[in-house]
Design an enzyme around this catalytic site. Sequence first.
Site, PDB file in Angstrom:
ATOM      1  N   GLN A 139       1.964  -6.023  -3.098  1.00 19.10           N
ATOM      2  CA  GLN A 139       2.504  -6.117  -1.734  1.00 19.10           C
ATOM      3  C   GLN A 139       3.843  -5.362  -1.613  1.00 19.10           C
ATOM      4  O   GLN A 139       3.998  -4.349  -2.267  1.00 19.10           O
ATOM      5  CB  GLN A 139       2.630  -7.589  -1.297  1.00 19.10           C
ATOM      6  CG  GLN A 139       1.298  -8.277  -1.110  1.00 19.10           C
ATOM      7  CD  GLN A 139       0.709  -8.862  -2.387  1.00 19.10           C
ATOM      8  OE1 GLN A 139       1.394  -9.502  -3.143  1.00 19.10           O
ATOM      9  NE2 GLN A 139      -0.565  -8.654  -2.616  1.00 19.10           N
TER      10      GLN A 139
ATOM     11  N   THR B 219      -7.431  -0.897   0.878  1.00 23.65           N
ATOM     12  CA  THR B 219      -8.142  -0.762  -0.397  1.00 23.65           C
ATOM     13  C   THR B 219      -8.982  -2.008  -0.684  1.00 23.65           C
ATOM     14  O   THR B 219     -10.064  -1.926  -1.251  1.00 23.65           O
ATOM     15  CB  THR B 219      -7.111  -0.553  -1.542  1.00 23.65           C
ATOM     16  OG1 THR B 219      -6.239   0.502  -1.153  1.00 23.65           O
ATOM     17  CG2 THR B 219      -7.764  -0.216  -2.855  1.00 23.65           C
TER      18      THR B 219
ATOM     19  N   LYS C 257       2.079   2.030  -4.999  1.00 19.48           N
ATOM     20  CA  LYS C 257       2.699   1.433  -6.194  1.00 19.48           C
ATOM     21  C   LYS C 257       1.890   1.714  -7.448  1.00 19.48           C
ATOM     22  O   LYS C 257       2.428   1.981  -8.522  1.00 19.48           O
ATOM     23  CB  LYS C 257       2.807  -0.100  -6.027  1.00 19.48           C
ATOM     24  CG  LYS C 257       3.723  -0.537  -4.933  1.00 19.48           C
ATOM     25  CD  LYS C 257       3.683  -2.041  -4.744  1.00 19.48           C
ATOM     26  CE  LYS C 257       2.371  -2.570  -4.225  1.00 19.48           C
ATOM     27  NZ  LYS C 257       2.027  -2.152  -2.852  1.00 19.48           N
TER      28      LYS C 257
ATOM     29  N   GLY D 225      -4.721  -4.292  -3.499  1.00 19.11           N
ATOM     30  CA  GLY D 225      -5.684  -3.245  -3.808  1.00 19.11           C
ATOM     31  C   GLY D 225      -4.885  -2.048  -4.270  1.00 19.11           C
ATOM     32  O   GLY D 225      -4.162  -1.448  -3.488  1.00 19.11           O
ATOM     33  N   HIS D 226      -4.956  -1.761  -5.552  1.00 21.48           N
ATOM     34  CA  HIS D 226      -4.109  -0.717  -6.147  1.00 21.48           C
ATOM     35  C   HIS D 226      -4.979   0.448  -6.608  1.00 21.48           C
ATOM     36  O   HIS D 226      -5.890   0.267  -7.409  1.00 21.48           O
ATOM     37  CB  HIS D 226      -3.333  -1.301  -7.339  1.00 21.48           C
ATOM     38  CG  HIS D 226      -2.302  -2.306  -6.937  1.00 21.48           C
ATOM     39  ND1 HIS D 226      -1.540  -2.995  -7.840  1.00 21.48           N
ATOM     40  CD2 HIS D 226      -1.899  -2.722  -5.714  1.00 21.48           C
ATOM     41  CE1 HIS D 226      -0.707  -3.794  -7.191  1.00 21.48           C
ATOM     42  NE2 HIS D 226      -0.909  -3.654  -5.898  1.00 21.48           N
TER      43      HIS D 226
ATOM     44  N   ARG E  88      -9.869  -2.476   6.159  1.00 20.20           N
ATOM     45  CA  ARG E  88      -9.357  -2.479   7.539  1.00 20.20           C
ATOM     46  C   ARG E  88      -8.511  -1.232   7.802  1.00 20.20           C
ATOM     47  O   ARG E  88      -7.779  -0.784   6.915  1.00 20.20           O
ATOM     48  CB  ARG E  88      -8.446  -3.708   7.761  1.00 20.20           C
ATOM     49  CG  ARG E  88      -9.176  -5.017   7.799  1.00 20.20           C
ATOM     50  CD  ARG E  88      -8.206  -6.189   7.980  1.00 20.20           C
ATOM     51  NE  ARG E  88      -7.396  -6.420   6.781  1.00 20.20           N
ATOM     52  CZ  ARG E  88      -6.473  -7.369   6.685  1.00 20.20           C
ATOM     53  NH1 ARG E  88      -6.203  -8.143   7.719  1.00 20.20           N
ATOM     54  NH2 ARG E  88      -5.802  -7.543   5.572  1.00 20.20           N
TER      55      ARG E  88
ATOM     56  N   ASP F  74       0.803  -1.226   0.000  1.00 21.33           N
ATOM     57  CA  ASP F  74       0.000   0.000   0.000  1.00 21.33           C
ATOM     58  C   ASP F  74       0.835   1.275   0.000  1.00 21.33           C
ATOM     59  O   ASP F  74       0.395   2.312   0.505  1.00 21.33           O
ATOM     60  CB  ASP F  74      -0.973   0.024   1.205  1.00 21.33           C
ATOM     61  CG  ASP F  74      -1.892  -1.177   1.210  1.00 21.33           C
ATOM     62  OD1 ASP F  74      -2.268  -1.626   0.118  1.00 21.33           O
ATOM     63  OD2 ASP F  74      -2.208  -1.674   2.304  1.00 21.33           O
TER      64      ASP F  74
HETATM   65  P1  GDP Z   1      -0.698   0.314  -3.561  1.00 18.14           P
HETATM   66  O1  GDP Z   1      -1.348  -0.933  -3.112  1.00 18.14           O
HETATM   67  O2  GDP Z   1       0.756   0.361  -3.218  1.00 18.14           O
HETATM   68  O3  GDP Z   1      -0.941   0.620  -5.006  1.00 18.14           O
HETATM   69  O4  GDP Z   1      -1.369   1.487  -2.699  1.00 18.14           O
HETATM   70  P2  GDP Z   1      -2.932   1.643  -2.309  1.00 18.14           P
HETATM   71  O5  GDP Z   1      -3.665   2.088  -3.491  1.00 18.14           O
HETATM   72  O6  GDP Z   1      -3.410   0.443  -1.583  1.00 18.14           O
HETATM   73  O7  GDP Z   1      -2.830   2.772  -1.194  1.00 18.14           O
HETATM   74  C1  GDP Z   1      -2.233   4.003  -1.440  1.00 18.14           C
HETATM   75  C2  GDP Z   1      -3.261   5.108  -1.184  1.00 18.14           C
HETATM   76  O8  GDP Z   1      -2.598   6.360  -1.121  1.00 18.14           O
HETATM   77  C3  GDP Z   1      -4.270   5.255  -2.309  1.00 18.14           C
HETATM   78  O9  GDP Z   1      -5.481   5.673  -1.764  1.00 18.14           O
HETATM   79  C4  GDP Z   1      -3.678   6.346  -3.192  1.00 18.14           C
HETATM   80  O10 GDP Z   1      -4.645   7.046  -3.947  1.00 18.14           O
HETATM   81  C5  GDP Z   1      -3.053   7.242  -2.142  1.00 18.14           C
HETATM   82  N1  GDP Z   1      -1.844   7.989  -2.555  1.00 18.14           N
HETATM   83  C6  GDP Z   1      -0.826   7.587  -3.359  1.00 18.14           C
HETATM   84  N2  GDP Z   1       0.150   8.512  -3.368  1.00 18.14           N
HETATM   85  C7  GDP Z   1      -0.253   9.505  -2.551  1.00 18.14           C
HETATM   86  C8  GDP Z   1       0.360  10.729  -2.106  1.00 18.14           C
HETATM   87  O11 GDP Z   1       1.469  11.079  -2.467  1.00 18.14           O
HETATM   88  N3  GDP Z   1      -0.359  11.495  -1.230  1.00 18.14           N
HETATM   89  C9  GDP Z   1      -1.586  11.133  -0.779  1.00 18.14           C
HETATM   90  N4  GDP Z   1      -2.186  11.941   0.083  1.00 18.14           N
HETATM   91  N5  GDP Z   1      -2.184   9.990  -1.161  1.00 18.14           N
HETATM   92  C10 GDP Z   1      -1.512   9.181  -2.031  1.00 18.14           C
HETATM   93  P1  IMO Z   2      -0.982  -4.199  -2.183  1.00 16.40           P
HETATM   94  O1  IMO Z   2      -0.518  -4.765  -3.494  1.00 16.40           O
HETATM   95  C1  IMO Z   2      -1.015  -4.577   2.122  1.00 16.40           C
HETATM   96  C2  IMO Z   2      -1.095  -8.635   3.761  1.00 16.40           C
HETATM   97  C3  IMO Z   2      -2.327  -9.063   4.521  1.00 16.40           C
HETATM   98  C4  IMO Z   2      -1.708 -10.038   5.497  1.00 16.40           C
HETATM   99  C5  IMO Z   2      -0.626 -10.727   4.670  1.00 16.40           C
HETATM  100  C6  IMO Z   2      -1.060 -12.050   4.066  1.00 16.40           C
HETATM  101  O2  IMO Z   2      -2.231  -3.438  -2.260  1.00 16.40           O
HETATM  102  O3  IMO Z   2       0.135  -3.461  -1.513  1.00 16.40           O
HETATM  103  P2  IMO Z   2      -2.692 -12.709   2.061  1.00 16.40           P
HETATM  104  O4  IMO Z   2      -4.119 -12.360   1.805  1.00 16.40           O
HETATM  105  O5  IMO Z   2      -1.749 -12.240   0.991  1.00 16.40           O
HETATM  106  O6  IMO Z   2      -2.484 -14.146   2.392  1.00 16.40           O
HETATM  107  O7  IMO Z   2      -2.318 -11.899   3.415  1.00 16.40           O
HETATM  108  O8  IMO Z   2      -0.313  -9.815   3.626  1.00 16.40           O
HETATM  109  N1  IMO Z   2      -1.343  -8.132   2.389  1.00 16.40           N
HETATM  110  C7  IMO Z   2      -1.272  -6.848   2.046  1.00 16.40           C
HETATM  111  N2  IMO Z   2      -1.045  -5.752   2.788  1.00 16.40           N
HETATM  112  N3  IMO Z   2      -1.175  -4.471   0.794  1.00 16.40           N
HETATM  113  C8  IMO Z   2      -1.365  -5.556   0.027  1.00 16.40           C
HETATM  114  O9  IMO Z   2      -1.367  -5.500  -1.315  1.00 16.40           O
HETATM  115  C9  IMO Z   2      -1.467  -6.816   0.649  1.00 16.40           C
HETATM  116  N4  IMO Z   2      -1.681  -8.076   0.204  1.00 16.40           N
HETATM  117  C10 IMO Z   2      -1.593  -8.858   1.276  1.00 16.40           C
HETATM  118  O10 IMO Z   2      -2.941  -7.979   5.166  1.00 16.40           O
HETATM  119  O11 IMO Z   2      -1.057  -9.339   6.532  1.00 16.40           O
HETATM  120 MG    MG Z   3      -2.836  -1.558  -1.783  1.00 20.36          MG
END
Ligand code: GDP
Ligand code: IMO
Ligand code: MG
Length: 424
Positions: A222, A297, A16, A40-41, A301, A13
């Site tokens: 991840q 995402t 990426k 969740g991206h 949680r 999260d």
């Molecule tokens: P990923 O799984 O690594 O792709 O990240 P997620 O999408 O799960 O979580 C990142 C969250 O931060 C998302 O809601 C993005 O829209 C948000 N986000 C990404 N870069 C920035 C930033 O520089 N500033 C803020 N405030 N939000 C950001």
């Molecule tokens: P993105 O790509 C954050 C965490 C889960 C748990 C552990 C194992 O959005 O960064 P799983 O369902 O893979 O067996 O869970 O890994 N986890 C993540 N945490 N971002 C993710 O993906 C995750 N994918 C799995 O919360 O601790």
């Molecule tokens: Mg994510």
Amino acid sequence: MDNTVVIGGQWGDEGKAKITDLLAQSADIVIRYQGGCNAGHTVVYDGEIYKLHLVPSGILYKDKICFIGAGTVVLPDVFKQETEGLKNRGVDLSGLKLSPLAVITLPYHTDVDAWAEDTAKKGKIGSTRRGIGQTYTDKYARCALKIEDLFDEETLSEKLDIILPLKNKTLKSVYGLKEYSKYEMIELCKKYKEIFEPYVCFDWQNLLNEYKNKTILFEGAQGVMLDVDYGTYPFVTSSNPIAGGASVGSGYGPCMIKRVVGVMKAYTTRVGEGAFVTELNDETGDRIRDNGHEYGTTTGRPRRCGWFDSVIARYAVLTGGITTIALTKTDVFDDFDEIKICTAYKDKRNGKIYTEYPTNVFMHKYLEPVYEILDGWKQDISNVKTYDDLPQNTKKYLKRIEELSGCKISIISVGADREQTIIL
Ligand code: GDP
Ligand code: IMO
Ligand code: MG
């Protein structure tokens, strides 16, 4: 752009998807190489929010190929929801291709995942309940179904005759869960075939050959600290998010990779169980969560929040193969008076200082962070477009992260939108 891998440098999260979407402008093909819909991206473009799970974060461009590689696992119903949701919003999926070698998550994988989460008294992982661990377990135990199996009735029947008796035995006697008949599985597989058919790329070898001399962007899910080999084992996911995983999961050899962008937040978050030395269980942690909207995402949680941890950053640079950092969510600290960075861990029992990551996470309960304190910048930076226009204290913070991580920052993100980015 050189062929680039985007990986998470912390516990997932990190943003990426935002960075992948940004870099995809200069790529011809974007390949997701591991994980499944546990990811969740989030991509924000033109005020629109897209939440992706398996579809590569280059999908918003019309002219890119988005390939879901052999290293991934696919939960059919979530894939269907995701692709239909995107189509309904007018996203063109004609470039979306799925490897026939990707492994299918079957109902008993999610059943067992839920069972493990609900009944484990100790050692609960806090998984996303998407059957990830069980699907990869079956892949390595050589009793999984691959997408290509759905397209040959004879193979499917033969494989089910091998797999099902074994599965049913443990499903019933070990877990007390529902068994699956061959008829039931064949009916499900017919449904899965329909879901995947428009996207399966049986011609993937030609595809990879065709794009060999073009620009390739590899998208990880991840992060390094969730890597099954290098992460906070056993509190990890079941695949290899590190850059090394990009080669295995995409079908391209390691020499194809020229650059690895490690995405790190200006602080640290984690969802699920497991050690987290800089975690803040106080008002500051709540403030980071509120400012940064730190809620999962995929699962919604609340994410655990803490200060930037340079011990794990150094470790991620090493084991993740990171050559440059993209620092995200820098804007979250806009109203902070002071910001801490963890430089080392101290063992509370004997005062021993760790500057290298101690991999036995069961001992982390004895560790406390050693902090350095920097002044905040007390200014809105979310619309800053150049490095020169950043406040002096932001520059100091970035410089210190570079020094402590042993890696240069080349992208600074100051907001969720594609435009809110400073490229160095
Ligand atoms: P990923 O799984 O690594 O792709 O990240 P997620 O999408 O799960 O979580 C990142 C969250 O931060 C998302 O809601 C993005 O829209 C948000 N986000 C990404 N870069 C920035 C930033 O520089 N500033 C803020 N405030 N939000 C950001
Ligand atoms: P993105 O790509 C954050 C965490 C889960 C748990 C552990 C194992 O959005 O960064 P799983 O369902 O893979 O067996 O869970 O890994 N986890 C993540 N945490 N971002 C993710 O993906 C995750 N994918 C799995 O919360 O601790
Ligand atoms: Mg994510």
